[in-house]
Design a protein around this motif. Structure first.
Motif, short mmCIF file in Angstrom:
data_model
loop_
_atom_site.label_atom_id
_atom_site.label_comp_id
_atom_site.label_asym_id
_atom_site.label_seq_id
_atom_site.Cartn_x
_atom_site.Cartn_y
_atom_site.Cartn_z
N UNK A 170 0.74 -1.09 0.08
CA UNK A 170 0.20 -0.16 0.04
C UNK A 170 0.95 1.06 0.02
N UNK A 171 2.01 1.13 1.03
CA UNK A 171 2.79 2.47 0.96
C UNK A 171 3.67 2.78 -0.82
N UNK A 172 3.91 1.66 -1.38
CA UNK A 172 4.57 1.91 -2.62
C UNK A 172 3.40 2.24 -3.69
N UNK A 173 2.48 1.50 -3.58
CA UNK A 173 1.76 1.81 -4.76
C UNK A 173 0.24 2.51 -4.64
N UNK A 174 -0.02 2.71 -3.35
CA UNK A 174 -1.32 3.48 -3.09
C UNK A 174 -0.91 4.42 -1.97
N UNK A 175 0.13 5.24 -2.15
CA UNK A 175 0.75 6.15 -0.82
C UNK A 175 -0.22 7.02 -0.46
N UNK A 176 -1.25 7.52 -1.28
CA UNK A 176 -1.98 8.59 -0.75
C UNK A 176 -3.06 7.91 0.11
N UNK A 177 -3.22 6.84 0.14
CA UNK A 177 -4.53 6.10 0.97
C UNK A 177 -4.16 6.21 2.52
N UNK A 178 -3.28 6.43 2.89
CA UNK A 178 -2.58 6.50 4.57
C UNK A 178 -1.74 7.68 4.51
N UNK A 179 -1.79 8.16 5.79
CA UNK A 179 -0.55 9.00 6.17
C UNK A 179 0.62 8.47 6.88
N UNK A 180 0.27 7.18 7.54
CA UNK A 180 1.35 6.53 8.10
C UNK A 180 1.25 4.88 7.99
N UNK A 181 2.07 4.45 7.97
CA UNK A 181 2.29 2.83 7.82
C UNK A 181 3.35 2.35 8.83
N UNK A 182 2.69 1.01 9.43
CA UNK A 182 3.52 0.27 10.30
C UNK A 182 3.53 -0.97 9.79
N UNK A 183 4.76 -1.30 9.39
CA UNK A 183 5.03 -2.79 8.83
C UNK A 183 5.72 -3.47 9.85
N UNK A 184 5.15 -4.49 10.60
CA UNK A 184 5.60 -5.51 11.59
C UNK A 184 6.29 -6.30 10.93
N UNK A 185 7.36 -6.69 10.92
CA UNK A 185 8.02 -7.98 10.58
C UNK A 185 7.53 -8.48 9.35
N UNK A 186 7.30 -7.68 8.43
CA UNK A 186 6.53 -8.12 7.17
C UNK A 186 7.35 -9.33 6.18
N UNK A 187 6.32 -9.90 5.78
CA UNK A 187 6.73 -11.19 4.98
C UNK A 187 7.15 -10.80 3.50
N UNK A 188 8.28 -9.99 3.51
CA UNK A 188 8.78 -9.49 2.26
C UNK A 188 9.71 -10.39 1.46
N UNK A 189 9.67 -11.90 1.85
CA UNK A 189 10.41 -12.70 0.98
C UNK A 189 9.52 -13.28 -0.07
#
Length: 409
Positions: A170-189
């Motif tokens: 959401x941060x990368x592709x829908x940046x305008x949707x939220x003002x703050x992003x909290x990603x906790x140990x995300x599954x980026x693999x």
């Protein structure tokens, strides 16, 4: 769209001395039918008590959208309440916990049947629905929440693990949707670090002006080595943590345009234990400008002007949060009471008057100023403000106070 239904969610904490009907209300259950997803979605909603009791003027609140709501709602709600009402570290906030229907579908940006351990579980056959889930958020859920709850124009997204992957999406592709992003140990693999490859492109082409990201990484490898050695490891077991370190390093090296971010590695926390501390730290980072400190030594300074200090502070808060944020009526009221306790009536008066300026239609603010004048022995002024309070709203206690003053000679 089918109608939504609102009813109380009662969580009962039963003790030996309690009856089965005894419970503690911690929020509401709301349901929303989604035409986009073709299903009814359950929501757990907490609204700060300022909106539920009629004592103070109804305020509007930022909204936290919490993914995996059924797993995290209880303690996130408690943290939000303590950090706002208990210590004034953050503004009071509405919490919307989104209960899962198919998290593998909703939070995965691509279709991939390969789990981190190499197998292809059946539940992965529905993956790749992150964009559809975003349409649900943007076109159905957020408008529904904003039409029915007292919201301010500020939204935060919180996700852990696979929903942390979605948070980065959401941060990368829908940046305008939220003002703050909290990603906790995300599954980026996920899908051979697909999201990290996306980040390499987006970070060089997009502005993240006025956006904040807090990223935490847990120790999912459990081997005695530092982050540098883990990032160089090739063991499959370290793939999850290596992806997160890779993304954290990318943030540091690419410096995404205007993105205000912070990363934290919790070496002593596991994937399961890291959300609790991450929520607290993330909120402290995101709202690092909000706290108005209680400095009693300063308050005793005869030259200190609490109303001017509050105005200046919340002007700064308004600039940071990007909407007009007034000092909460309840907070200023408590401060005024504190000044009365330490025999600083002029400072208390300044606070009571500030509340009336900010909340001119508040019966309670006028009643409190009437209380002040009654305590100071100025009956005429007390009657004036009690009368004004009653002209705004019928308050039985205020009527009794006014009648008592009128009866006195």
């Amino acid at each position: 769209m089918k109608p939504s239904f609102l009813f109380l969610l009662l969580i009962a904490f039963t003790a030996q001395a309690q009856t089965p009907s005894t419970g503690i209300t911690i929020g509401h259950v709301d349901t929303l039918y989604s035409n986009i997803l073709g299903e009814t979605r359950k929501l757990w909603v907490y609204v700060p008590k300022q909106a539920e009791v009629g004592r103070y003027t109804l305020e509007r609140f930022p909204v936290v959208y919490l993914l995996d709501g059924e797993d995290h709602f209880d303690y996130v709600r408690a943290i939000l309440r303590e950090m706002s009402e208990g210590s004034d570290l953050i503004p009071p906030m509405i919490l919307v916990g989104i209960v899962n229907a198919d998290r593998n579908r909703d939070f995965s940006p691509t279709y991939s049947t390969s789990a981190w351990y190499g197998d292809a579980p059946r539940r992965y056959r529905t993956t790749g629905g992150a964009e559809n889930f975003t349409h649900f958020l943007k076109e159905e859920l957020i408008p529904s929440i904003e039409s029915r709850y007292p919201v301010a124009p500020y939204r935060m997204l919180i996700g852990h693990s696979l929903s942390g992957l979605y948070t980065i999406h959401a941060l990368l592709h829908h940046t305008e949707l939220f003002e703050a992003y909290l990603a906790i140990d995300p599954g980026l693999r996920w899908d051979n670090q697909w999201m990290i490859q996306q980040a390499k492109k987006v970070f060089t082409s997009k502005s993240f002006q006025d956006k904040k990201l807090y990223l935490t990484v847990a120790n999912t490898y459990k081997m005695p080595m530092d982050s540098l050695l883990i990032s160089q490891d090739t063991n499959r077991a370290s793939e999850f943590i290596r992806a997160n370190f890779h993304f954290a390093s990318l943030l540091q090296s690419s410096t995404p345009q205007a993105l205000n971010f912070q990363t934290r590695y919790h070496e002593s926390d596991s994937h399961a234990s890291v959300p609790l501390i991450s929520i607290y730290e993330g909120l402290r980072f995101i709202f690092d400008y909000y706290h108005f400190p209680a400095q009693w030594g300063l308050y005793l300074d005869p030259d200190y002007q609490p109303d001017s200090a509050l105005i200046a502070h919340f002007n700064h808060v308004s600039e940071k949060i990007h909407y007009l944020a007034l000092p909460p009526e309840s907070r200023v009221d408590r401060l005024a009471s504190g000044f009365m306790t330490i025999d600083q009536p002029q400072k208390a008066l300044a606070c009571f008057r500030l509340n009336i300026r900010n909340y001119p239609t508040s019966a309670h603010a006028h009643e409190r100023l009437g209380d002040f004048y009654a305590a100071m022995g100025d009956k005429a002024k007390a009657k004036e403000y009690y009368t004004k309070a009653l002209s705004i709203k019928s308050l039985p206690d205020t009527r009794k106070k006014l009648d008592r003053l009128m009866a006195e000679k």
